[in-house]
Enzyme design. Structure first.
Site, PDB file in Angstrom:
ATOM      1  N   ASN A 142     135.475   0.432 111.412  1.00 53.31           N
ATOM      2  CA  ASN A 142     134.049   0.403 111.412  1.00 53.31           C
ATOM      3  C   ASN A 142     133.704   1.441 112.770  1.00 53.31           C
ATOM      4  O   ASN A 142     132.580   1.885 112.639  1.00 53.31           O
ATOM      5  CB  ASN A 142     133.436  -0.827 111.503  1.00 53.31           C
ATOM      6  CG  ASN A 142     132.645  -1.083 110.302  1.00 53.31           C
ATOM      7  OD1 ASN A 142     132.160  -0.215 109.565  1.00 53.31           O
ATOM      8  ND2 ASN A 142     132.096  -2.294 110.173  1.00 53.31           N
ATOM      9  N   ASP A 190     134.123  -4.665 116.079  1.00 51.97           N
ATOM     10  CA  ASP A 190     133.648  -3.795 114.811  1.00 51.97           C
ATOM     11  C   ASP A 190     132.827  -2.473 115.184  1.00 51.97           C
ATOM     12  O   ASP A 190     133.451  -1.865 115.940  1.00 51.97           O
ATOM     13  CB  ASP A 190     132.334  -4.669 114.095  1.00 51.97           C
ATOM     14  CG  ASP A 190     132.224  -4.673 112.804  1.00 51.97           C
ATOM     15  OD1 ASP A 190     132.441  -3.637 112.396  1.00 51.97           O
ATOM     16  OD2 ASP A 190     131.740  -5.666 111.987  1.00 51.97           O
TER      17      ASP A 190
END
Length: 281
Positions: A142, A190
């Site tokens: 991500n 993330d």
């Protein structure tokens, strides 16, 4: 350090915040809600564009409009709302994930499997539509961003619990010599962004915090958040000193489901960011 609510909403899986400095707005997505949002702090308005597929990211274009990392590929949206495919790579069980635009205006688009097994990829997509898979067997990649001088590319695949760095050649778009900068011991790394000094800010999914890692991998700032699943972060505001953080409510229930889960938070004046690059197509 203050934490404010920029957009109070209930996105299933908020993500991919990007400050559009041309319009002074924050572009972000609700991946599973199939919505692209554009938040204007000055008007305190959050406009919504519904799209036909799950959308991993939306980035501004130099020609106006957006480039979208959708379930089945990368698409262009013009100012008038017309949509055209730039790259179509539909695979069963795979959707578009996070994305970033490199210093030369190319899109780096990630994919992930719905079942969270390996099998996604990270691809470099040129404005012409030429695409090359740079990293394969990705699980939940991500976070992608570049150092201020454009010589390094940072990357986080959440499943590895690492933040990695690669040498980057702006002219060719090649990223090589992947190595680990930091091992993450709180939640999963993330979405991330790199600030003006070259430090990496990362949202800690399941860790209820954002962290700033110095270029040598040391943690020098950690900010606790009132949500369990921060998903990505980006600097914005007039001086690029406000850190916007998207969050998610997917998979949460009971005491784990904060009333702010799915909202967009902002940490005013927390650091010094820099403008993002628009997609050159």
């Amino acid at each position: 350090m203050s934490i404010e609510v920029a957009v109070r909403t209930g996105a299933e899986l908020g993500g991919a915040p990007t400050w559009d400095h041309g319009s002074g707005t924050l572009v972000w997505v609700d991946v599973l809600g199939s919505r692209v949002h554009r938040y204007s702090p000055h008007r305190d308005e959050d406009a919504v564009l519904d799209v036909p597929q799950h959308v991993g990211a939306a980035k501004p274009r130099t020609r106006g409009g957006l480039v979208l990392n959708l379930r089945d590929g990368v698409a262009l949206v013009d100012r008038d709302g017309a949509k055209t495919w730039l790259v179509y790579w539909a695979r069963d069980g795979v959707r578009g994930n996070g994305a970033a635009v490199d210093p030369a205006g190319r899109l780096w688009a990630g994919t992930t499997r719905y079942d969270e097994d390996p099998g996604g990829w990270l691809a470099r997509v040129d404005p012409t539509g030429d695409a090359k898979v740079v990293l394969g067997d990705v699980t939940g990649g991500n976070g992608v961003d570049w150092s201020p001088d454009g010589t390094l590319m940072y990357y986080a695949d959440s499943a590895t619990r690492r933040i990695d760095v690669l040498d980057y050649d702006r002219d060719t778009g090649e990223a090589t010599n992947r190595r680990t900068v930091a091992e993450v011991d709180r939640g999963l790394p993330d979405g991330l962004c790199v600030d003006a000094s070259g430090a990496v800010w990362v949202a800690l999914w399941g860790g209820a915090a954002v962290r700033r890692y110095a270029p040598d991998g040391r943690v020098d700032t950690e900010v606790e958040l009132p949500v369990g699943q921060p998903s990505a972060c980006a600097f914005g505001g007039q001086d690029f000193t406000d850190l916007y953080v998207t969050t998610a409510r997917v998979g949460l229930s009971g005491d784990a489901l904060s009333e702010l889960a799915g909202s967009v938070l902002v940490l005013p004046g927390v650091g010094e960011g820099r403008p993002s690059t628009a997609f050159a197509g």
